[in-house]
Structure formats: C-alpha cells, structure tokens
Design an enzyme around this catalytic site. Structure first.
Site, PDB file in Angstrom:
ATOM      1  N   HIS A 153       0.826  -1.213   0.000  1.00 54.75           N
ATOM      2  CA  HIS A 153       0.000   0.000   0.000  1.00 54.75           C
ATOM      3  C   HIS A 153       0.856   1.258   0.000  1.00 54.75           C
ATOM      4  CE1 HIS A 153       0.859   0.849   4.266  1.00 54.75           C
ATOM      5  NE2 HIS A 153       0.664  -0.439   4.507  1.00 54.75           N
ATOM      6  N   CYS A 187       3.165  -4.942   6.681  1.00 53.20           N
ATOM      7  CA  CYS A 187       2.747  -4.553   5.334  1.00 53.20           C
ATOM      8  C   CYS A 187       3.946  -4.028   4.546  1.00 53.20           C
ATOM      9  CB  CYS A 187       1.661  -3.496   5.387  1.00 53.20           C
ATOM     10  SG  CYS A 187       0.038  -4.131   5.905  1.00 53.20           S
TER      11      CYS A 187
END
Length: 252
Positions: A212, A228
C-alpha cells in the site's frame, strides 16, 4: 629766492615726461625668497590625498529615547494587550522540515536474471526493494518499507483485491498494542491523503498484509511497518495500474 623757484620748476618740467613714459618700460622680474616658494613647489609633486586628506565619515549618533517616552510606550502596550507587537509581526514562521528519502529507493529499471515469469512481484525485505519482473531480462525496481523487528515474514501469495484510497481498519492487536504506548487508534479511518494506507492498496491472499501507499514517504527504505509493504503513493499508483488481481507475490 626767485632764482631758486625757477630752477625747481624747470627740474619738475624736465622729469614729468620721463615719469609718463615709465609705465611702458619693461619691469624687472619679481624675485621670491626660496624660504617662501619651496613649500608650494613641494606640494605640486605630492599626492593630493596627502596634501588634503579626505575626511572620514562620522558614525551616526543613535538617538537616545528619554526615559519618560519609554515609560509612556510601555503604558500604551499594557493598556492595549491585544495590539500585535512589531517584533511578533516580523518573526519568521517556523516550518517543519521532513527528512528526505534516500534517492536509491526511487523507481529504476534494472537487470533481472532470476527464474520468475514476467508480471511476478518479488519483495526483498533485507534490501527493502520490490521488483516487478518484465520481459527481456528486465525488472522495475521500487523502494519499499518493510516489517520492523518482530514483524518480519516471508511467503508466497497472490493479489486477491485492489482498492483506491482504501479505508483503514486497524486490527484489534494493533489497537491494543498502540494503546499500551499511549496512542489511541481509531476503529476506522476513511481513505484520503492522511490515511496510513495511502493512495492504493493491493491485498495479499487471506492475510492482513497489503502492498500500500503511505502518508510518510520519508520512511521508505526502512524496517518501519507492522508487516505490510509500504510504498510512496506515486509508486504504488504505478504498480496498481500494471498488475491485475491474481498476480503472484513472493516475499523473501
């Protein structure tokens, strides 16, 4: 007596023509004493600045404000506390300077000699690079932020979903962990420039991990996340447009 007067008159008549013609006669040169002429002759050979030195500019004198005037000024300021002070108006505005990302983590075309097929995403969590394999032995390389110590992981997944300006719902474990540090996380944050997930998100398998964007681009290149894979917004937008759902993702 008469004889003497006649002789004097004759002498006067004889001298008068001589005096009249004296004014046309050549006069002798004027002689000046060396004691008087020497200083003037010496001045002709000197530097004019030595003969008449330039006056130095005088420093301006500061005007002293009488104590009574100063006291009245203080009284006026005290009587009008809401009036902005001149020093405050001239004070420079303090700006927060964010650290810069190392340019090595900007997107680059690099050679690739691995065995993965074009279209595969490979993430190196040691060097903090993401590679998108291309045709002809090439790859597009991006800088990324990866899991901080204690949140590292590896494995192979597929992109199962894609979102533009995604909402952020922190997991319960993260909320509890941050609360212990004195930081309260929201149960949900709407997508936008201030959202930690940034402009795009690619969801990996059935895990809570995503590739992301970020609202902290200066962290790219470090071990900074809770697992992440973090990218600059402009980089994740580019990657988002190039890979479809079902893309193979290898995290090493």
């Amino acid at each position: 007596m008469k004889t003497l007067l006649m002789l004097a008159a004759s002498a006067t008549l004889l001298a008068a023509p001589a005096l009249a013609y004296d004014r046309y006669a050549e006069r002798p040169p004027v002689m000046v004493s060396p004691d008087l002429s020497a200083p003037w002759v010496l001045q002709l050979g000197r530097d004019p600045a030595e003969v008449a030195p330039r006056r130095q500019a005088r420093e301006p004198k500061l005007r002293q404000v009488p104590p009574k005037v100063q006291q009245r000024a203080v009284q006026r300021r005290q009587a009008n506390p809401a009036q902005p002070q001149l020093a405050a108006l001239r004070a420079p505005e303090k700006r927060t300077v964010q650290p810069q990302m190392n340019p090595i983590y900007l997107p680059q075309q690099v050679a690739y000699d691995g065995g993965e097929k074009p279209g595969t995403i490979i993430i190196d969590t040691i060097e903090n690079f993401l590679y998108l394999v291309e045709e002809g032995g090439q790859a597009r390389r991006y800088g990324v932020g990866t899991g901080k110590p204690g949140f590292e992981w590896s494995g192979t997944h597929k992109v199962t979903a894609k979102r533009e300006w995604p909402d952020w719902r922190p997991p319960a474990e993260m909320i509890a962990r941050e609360r212990a540090k004195g930081r309260v996380l929201p149960a949900k944050m709407e997508g936008g420039p201030d959202n930690p997930l940034g402009a795009r998100a690619l969801y990996l398998g059935s895990t809570l991990y995503r590739i992301h964007g970020t609202n902290q681009p200066w962290t790219i290149g470090g071990a900074v996340s809770s697992g992440c894979i973090r990218m600059r917004n402009e980089d994740v937008i580019e990657l988002y447009e190039r890979v479809p759902v079902g893309t193979k993702v290898i995290v090493r």
